[in-house]
Write an enzyme that holds these catalytic residues in place. Structure first.
Site, PDB file in Angstrom:
ATOM      1  N   GLY A 106       0.809  -1.217   0.000  1.00  0.00           N
ATOM      2  CA  GLY A 106       0.000   0.000   0.000  1.00  0.00           C
ATOM      3  C   GLY A 106       0.837   1.258   0.000  1.00  0.00           C
ATOM      4  O   GLY A 106       2.074   1.224   0.098  1.00  0.00           O
TER       5      GLY A 106
ATOM      6  N   ASP B 136       8.610   6.176   7.800  1.00  0.00           N
ATOM      7  CA  ASP B 136       8.150   7.403   8.458  1.00  0.00           C
ATOM      8  C   ASP B 136       7.190   8.199   7.584  1.00  0.00           C
ATOM      9  O   ASP B 136       6.730   9.272   7.971  1.00  0.00           O
ATOM     10  CB  ASP B 136       9.348   8.277   8.854  1.00  0.00           C
ATOM     11  CG  ASP B 136      10.220   8.686   7.664  1.00  0.00           C
ATOM     12  OD1 ASP B 136       9.759   8.556   6.516  1.00  0.00           O
ATOM     13  OD2 ASP B 136      11.358   9.134   7.893  1.00  0.00           O
ATOM     14  N   GLY B 137       6.883   7.684   6.403  1.00  0.00           N
ATOM     15  CA  GLY B 137       5.925   8.355   5.541  1.00  0.00           C
ATOM     16  C   GLY B 137       6.455   9.572   4.807  1.00  0.00           C
ATOM     17  O   GLY B 137       5.699  10.271   4.139  1.00  0.00           O
TER      18      GLY B 137
ATOM     19  N   GLY C 146       2.646   3.851   1.445  1.00  0.00           N
ATOM     20  CA  GLY C 146       3.224   4.070   2.757  1.00  0.00           C
ATOM     21  C   GLY C 146       3.706   5.479   3.001  1.00  0.00           C
ATOM     22  O   GLY C 146       3.979   5.852   4.144  1.00  0.00           O
TER      23      GLY C 146
ATOM     24  N   ARG D 195       2.859  13.929  -8.189  1.00  0.00           N
ATOM     25  CA  ARG D 195       2.981  13.080  -9.373  1.00  0.00           C
ATOM     26  C   ARG D 195       1.638  13.019 -10.098  1.00  0.00           C
ATOM     27  O   ARG D 195       0.577  13.015  -9.473  1.00  0.00           O
ATOM     28  CB  ARG D 195       3.417  11.672  -8.956  1.00  0.00           C
ATOM     29  CG  ARG D 195       3.572  10.694 -10.106  1.00  0.00           C
ATOM     30  CD  ARG D 195       4.217   9.399  -9.649  1.00  0.00           C
ATOM     31  NE  ARG D 195       3.397   8.707  -8.663  1.00  0.00           N
ATOM     32  CZ  ARG D 195       3.835   7.660  -7.961  1.00  0.00           C
ATOM     33  NH1 ARG D 195       5.068   7.218  -8.121  1.00  0.00           N
ATOM     34  NH2 ARG D 195       3.041   7.061  -7.088  1.00  0.00           N
TER      35      ARG D 195
ATOM     36  N   ARG E   1      -1.675  -0.594  -9.857  1.00  0.00           N
ATOM     37  CA  ARG E   1      -0.493  -1.412 -10.122  1.00  0.00           C
ATOM     38  C   ARG E   1      -0.899  -2.879 -10.282  1.00  0.00           C
ATOM     39  O   ARG E   1      -1.992  -3.284  -9.909  1.00  0.00           O
ATOM     40  CB  ARG E   1       0.479  -1.289  -8.941  1.00  0.00           C
ATOM     41  CG  ARG E   1       0.744   0.145  -8.494  1.00  0.00           C
ATOM     42  CD  ARG E   1       0.990   0.213  -6.978  1.00  0.00           C
ATOM     43  NE  ARG E   1       1.118   1.599  -6.510  1.00  0.00           N
ATOM     44  CZ  ARG E   1       2.280   2.219  -6.332  1.00  0.00           C
ATOM     45  NH1 ARG E   1       3.403   1.569  -6.538  1.00  0.00           N
ATOM     46  NH2 ARG E   1       2.315   3.464  -5.924  1.00  0.00           N
TER      47      ARG E   1
ATOM     48  N   ASP F 148       4.546  -4.443  -7.477  1.00  0.00           N
ATOM     49  CA  ASP F 148       3.864  -3.249  -6.957  1.00  0.00           C
ATOM     50  C   ASP F 148       4.406  -1.970  -7.578  1.00  0.00           C
ATOM     51  O   ASP F 148       3.857  -0.888  -7.327  1.00  0.00           O
ATOM     52  CB  ASP F 148       3.972  -3.181  -5.429  1.00  0.00           C
ATOM     53  CG  ASP F 148       5.407  -3.248  -4.949  1.00  0.00           C
ATOM     54  OD1 ASP F 148       6.024  -4.320  -5.099  1.00  0.00           O
ATOM     55  OD2 ASP F 148       5.912  -2.240  -4.439  1.00  0.00           O
TER      56      ASP F 148
ATOM     57  N   ASP G  70       7.212   4.666 -10.193  1.00  0.00           N
ATOM     58  CA  ASP G  70       7.953   4.524  -8.933  1.00  0.00           C
ATOM     59  C   ASP G  70       9.465   4.505  -9.141  1.00  0.00           C
ATOM     60  O   ASP G  70      10.134   3.480  -9.004  1.00  0.00           O
ATOM     61  CB  ASP G  70       7.505   3.261  -8.182  1.00  0.00           C
ATOM     62  CG  ASP G  70       6.242   3.512  -7.376  1.00  0.00           C
ATOM     63  OD1 ASP G  70       5.793   4.677  -7.314  1.00  0.00           O
ATOM     64  OD2 ASP G  70       5.698   2.558  -6.818  1.00  0.00           O
TER      65      ASP G  70
END
Length: 484
Positions: free
Chosen positions: A89, A124-125, A91, A175, A182, A251, A261
């Site tokens: 997912g 930590d995102g 993150g 983005r 995906r 993913d 990505d």
């Protein structure tokens, strides 16, 4: 038009809570815009003025959003380095809007570095400045040279500090893509036995992204055939332009056939078929020459999630088309790079050239550009000195000359076509690192110059000459960490 004037059209959220978690961004401190993408602004129809810049800054900071679109983090799974991870997912990113462009298409805005989500696991995102700079510039570059890719809209830096291998500066990136779905989305619902949700996702993708497949006898099979074709063509572009993705997990694979990505990516310096750009890739699973094979592996993993709806033999037949599509696309692209006729003899000429380039450590991008800037005989004479085995190069040059002659084009026309297809500059990690180091010290001028190069990579300018020079031997082919 301003950002808040864009027509927001929620679509993904209609799938329901099984597909995402609603998450508010965690605000960054003292955020400033580092760059905007002119092509991204144009795509959305946004005017680049002070008001738009301020709205974009606040969106990047996590302090402003559309009231009609609560941000959401997608859930998906994926095969990572061949091993299945059942729940990944978003993150560190959030889908913050789906907006209508002036040509009536829908584009998703995804904010990377938005803070913790339920899928952050041990992270930590946050996104760091160096990786955000890399993704912003490579997205602009890939779009400019014609490689299918997600796009970018804005890049921002902050005073917030985060820890990677050391203390770094947090950043955020907006983005753009028609969809962020995906391969791993389908894997998540299939392996967790949420078959109704898998069917709903398939129906959603067919309706919004592959409507032409709805009229086929088997829409889901037609969709897969399209994904197979787009992925094969995408990877043909990667191989032709010397791009190494570095983390081809399922993913990280787009159902639209877009480069997706960007992590520890690289463009080849000297041609090295088995180059590994990711420090974490200890087995070379995602080495440059393995990318076509991994593309098929990932497509097979996607196809497996449809085994309840589509017969195995039909899935095998669809997957069997991959290599032919890839080979034809790759050969066509390489013939364009070399300015030669595409026929049965072309494959051997391309293969022989790459073999000799590896043996002689020839810079990959610059060879094609050198062949496009001088008449054929003069260009080959200049290149000959770079090849130790003169007789082998002479044999190749004779075969290549014959193949060029088959085009039956005057030299000026042929060279102009080659120059329009072969970028003058390659986005080398050596130069990206110089940009990053300057930006981390607060100097954005180097970034701005390379950004201009990335938007016009075919343009020869005297003041840009340094950006086309190969790096020192000690700086070539340096692998990067996944946090890059």
């Amino acid at each position: 038009m301003l950002l808040d004037q864009l027509l927001v059209t929620p679509r993904f959220a209609t799938l329901g809570g099984a597909f995402f978690a609603q998450v508010q961004p965690t605000a960054l401190d003292k955020v400033e815009l580092l760059a905007l993408s002119p092509s991204g602004l144009q795509l959305l129809g946004i005017t680049n003025n002070t008001a738009s810049q301020e709205q974009l800054r606040q969106l990047c900071a996590g302090t402003w959003q559309w009231e009609s679109y609560p941000p959401l983090a997608m859930v998906y799974a994926g095969h990572q380095f061949g091993g299945y991870s059942p729940r990944l997912g978003d993150g560190r990113g959030l889908l913050v809007a789906e907006v209508q462009t002036p040509d009536q298409t829908i584009i998703e805005l995804h904010l990377k570095g938005a803070g913790l989500t339920p899928f952050s696991r041990m992270g930590d995102g946050r996104a760091v400045l160096r990786s955000s700079i890399r993704e912003f510039l490579v997205s602009e570059y890939m779009q400019a040279i014609g490689v299918p890719t997600t796009q970018v809209l804005a890049l921002a830096r902050s005073s917030t500090k985060v820890w990677r291998e050391q203390v770094e500066t947090a950043a955020s990136l907006l983005r753009l893509a028609p969809s962020h779905i995906r391969f791993g989305h389908f894997e998540y619902f299939y392996y967790s036995r949420q078959f109704d949700e898998h069917a709903a996702l398939t129906e959603y993708v067919l309706k919004h992204h592959y409507p032409e497949c709805l009229h086929k006898p088997q829409p889901a099979l037609a969709f897969l055939e399209q994904v197979i074709e787009r992925t094969a063509i995408l990877i043909a572009y990667w191989q032709a332009f010397g791009f190494c993705h570095g983390v081809m997990n399922t993913d990280n694979m787009s159902i639209l056939g877009l480069t997706f990505d960007y992590g520890p990516f690289a463009f080849l310096d000297d041609y090295q078929a088995n180059y590994i750009c990711n420090k974490s890739d200890s087995t070379g699973r995602y080495a440059f020459n393995q990318q076509p094979e991994i593309g098929l592996w990932n497509l097979t993993a996607l196809a497996e999630t449809f085994t309840q709806q589509i017969a195995i033999e039909e899935l095998k037949t669809a997957l069997a088309s991959y290599w032919n599509i890839f080979q034809q696309s790759y050969q066509s692209l390489m013939c364009q790079r070399l300015g030669m006729h595409n026929d049965a003899q072309a494959a051997a000429i391309i293969s022989d050239l790459l073999k000799q380039m590896q043996q002689n450590q020839i810079d990959y991008n610059n060879l094609f550009r050198r062949l496009s800037e001088e008449p054929l005989a003069l260009a080959l004479e200049g290149l000959a000195d770079d090849f130790v085995d003169g007789s082998a190069f002479s044999r190749w040059a004779a075969a290549y000359t014959q193949q060029v002659t088959k085009l039956d084009l005057d030299e000026t026309t042929r060279l102009l076509a080659m120059q329009a297809f072969n970028p003058r500059y390659s986005l080398r990690n050596y130069y990206l690192q110089q940009v990053i180091e300057a930006a981390e010290k607060g100097d954005n001028t180097v970034f701005s110059e390379l950004h201009a190069v990335c938007q016009s990579p075919f343009l020869s300018k005297e003041e840009w000459f340094k950006w086309c020079m190969p790096p020192p031997d000690t700086e070539k082919a340096q692998p990067l960490s996944c946090s890059s």
